[in-house]
Design a protein around this motif. Structure first.
Motif, PDB file in Angstrom:
ATOM      1  N   PRO A  11       0.846  -1.195   0.000  1.00  0.00           N
ATOM      2  CA  PRO A  11       0.000   0.000   0.000  1.00  0.00           C
ATOM      3  C   PRO A  11       0.882   1.245   0.000  1.00  0.00           C
ATOM      4  CG  PRO A  11       0.104  -0.927   2.200  1.00  0.00           C
ATOM      5  CD  PRO A  11       0.858  -1.868   1.295  1.00  0.00           C
ATOM      6  N   PRO A  12       0.323   2.387  -0.361  1.00  0.00           N
ATOM      7  CA  PRO A  12       1.099   3.626  -0.292  1.00  0.00           C
ATOM      8  C   PRO A  12       1.585   3.855   1.144  1.00  0.00           C
ATOM      9  CG  PRO A  12      -0.975   3.985  -1.450  1.00  0.00           C
ATOM     10  CD  PRO A  12      -1.033   2.614  -0.865  1.00  0.00           C
ATOM     11  N   PRO A  13       2.818   4.310   1.316  1.00  0.00           N
ATOM     12  CA  PRO A  13       3.352   4.534   2.666  1.00  0.00           C
ATOM     13  C   PRO A  13       2.484   5.452   3.530  1.00  0.00           C
ATOM     14  CG  PRO A  13       5.102   4.681   1.044  1.00  0.00           C
ATOM     15  CD  PRO A  13       3.815   4.566   0.277  1.00  0.00           C
ATOM     16  N   SER A  14       1.786   6.392   2.909  1.00  0.00           N
ATOM     17  CA  SER A  14       0.942   7.307   3.684  1.00  0.00           C
ATOM     18  C   SER A  14      -0.171   6.557   4.422  1.00  0.00           C
ATOM     19  CB  SER A  14       0.337   8.372   2.772  1.00  0.00           C
ATOM     20  OG  SER A  14      -0.484   7.767   1.781  1.00  0.00           O
ATOM     21  N   LEU A  15      -0.637   5.427   3.875  1.00  0.00           N
ATOM     22  CA  LEU A  15      -1.678   4.652   4.546  1.00  0.00           C
ATOM     23  C   LEU A  15      -1.129   3.927   5.776  1.00  0.00           C
ATOM     24  CD1 LEU A  15      -3.695   3.097   1.577  1.00  0.00           C
ATOM     25  CD2 LEU A  15      -4.204   5.154   2.912  1.00  0.00           C
ATOM     26  N   LEU A  16       0.138   3.589   5.754  1.00  0.00           N
ATOM     27  CA  LEU A  16       0.755   2.878   6.874  1.00  0.00           C
ATOM     28  C   LEU A  16       1.197   3.819   7.993  1.00  0.00           C
ATOM     29  CD1 LEU A  16       2.929   0.321   4.887  1.00  0.00           C
ATOM     30  CD2 LEU A  16       0.634  -0.003   5.833  1.00  0.00           C
ATOM     31  N   ARG A  17       1.241   5.121   7.717  1.00  0.00           N
ATOM     32  CA  ARG A  17       1.744   6.099   8.687  1.00  0.00           C
ATOM     33  C   ARG A  17       1.061   6.002  10.047  1.00  0.00           C
ATOM     34  NH1 ARG A  17       5.968   7.760  10.339  1.00  0.00           N
ATOM     35  NH2 ARG A  17       6.605   7.657   8.193  1.00  0.00           N
ATOM     36  N   PRO A  18      -0.279   5.853  10.167  1.00  0.00           N
ATOM     37  CA  PRO A  18      -0.886   5.751  11.501  1.00  0.00           C
ATOM     38  C   PRO A  18      -0.366   4.549  12.306  1.00  0.00           C
ATOM     39  CG  PRO A  18      -2.583   6.140   9.855  1.00  0.00           C
ATOM     40  CD  PRO A  18      -1.309   5.893   9.118  1.00  0.00           C
ATOM     41  N   LEU A  19      -0.110   3.447  11.634  1.00  0.00           N
ATOM     42  CA  LEU A  19       0.413   2.270  12.322  1.00  0.00           C
ATOM     43  C   LEU A  19       1.846   2.507  12.791  1.00  0.00           C
ATOM     44  CD1 LEU A  19      -1.031  -0.326   9.831  1.00  0.00           C
ATOM     45  CD2 LEU A  19      -1.692  -0.102  12.223  1.00  0.00           C
TER      46      LEU A  19
END
Length: 129
Positions: free
Chosen positions: A79-87
């Motif tokens: 997935p795009p890194p921005s989607l993983l940022r909250p995790l």
């Protein structure tokens, strides 16, 4: 195909899989699922990595896990890194792999007593013509 029996019945494990389904205990699930310590959440997100959004990933920050295994369907897709940022901001490590590899890895880490969760994407069935 049967994977193995669950020695701890209060912990959800992937006990089998087949064409278009995962078996969790005695239940066959055909939709995306999140597994974690004491958690079985059916119908998380969408049927493909491309359809997930920031809100889907933000939900995963509340899991009591140090590691999240993201199963992206029949093939590994990042997935795009921005989607993983909250995790990442929540201190949760993320490993991305195809769904069956994520399911097997989840079972192994649970057996080791690790604080692990898995978000397993099952592609939505293609309607027959």
């Amino acid at each position: 195909m049967k994977l193995h029996q669950n020695p701890r019945p209060t912990t959800y494990l992937v006990t089998g899989f087949g064409d278009g389904y995962l078996q969790i205990g005695e239940r066959q699930l055909t939709r995306t699922v999140v597994l974690g310590p004491g958690l079985l959440r059916e119908d998380w997100g969408a049927g493909s990595i491309d359809q997930l959004d920031a809100a889907d990933f933000a939900q995963l920050t509340t899991l009591d896990a140090q590691i999240l295994l993201l199963g992206t369907g029949p093939t590994q897709q990042f997935p795009p890194p921005s989607l993983l940022r909250p995790l990442i901001d929540a201190g949760i490590g993320v490993e991305v792999m195809d769904t069956l590899a994520a399911a097997r890895t989840y079972n192994i880490l649970v057996a080791e007593g690790r604080a692990v969760a898995a978000a397993l994407i099952l592609p939505e069935p293609v309607p027959s013509a």
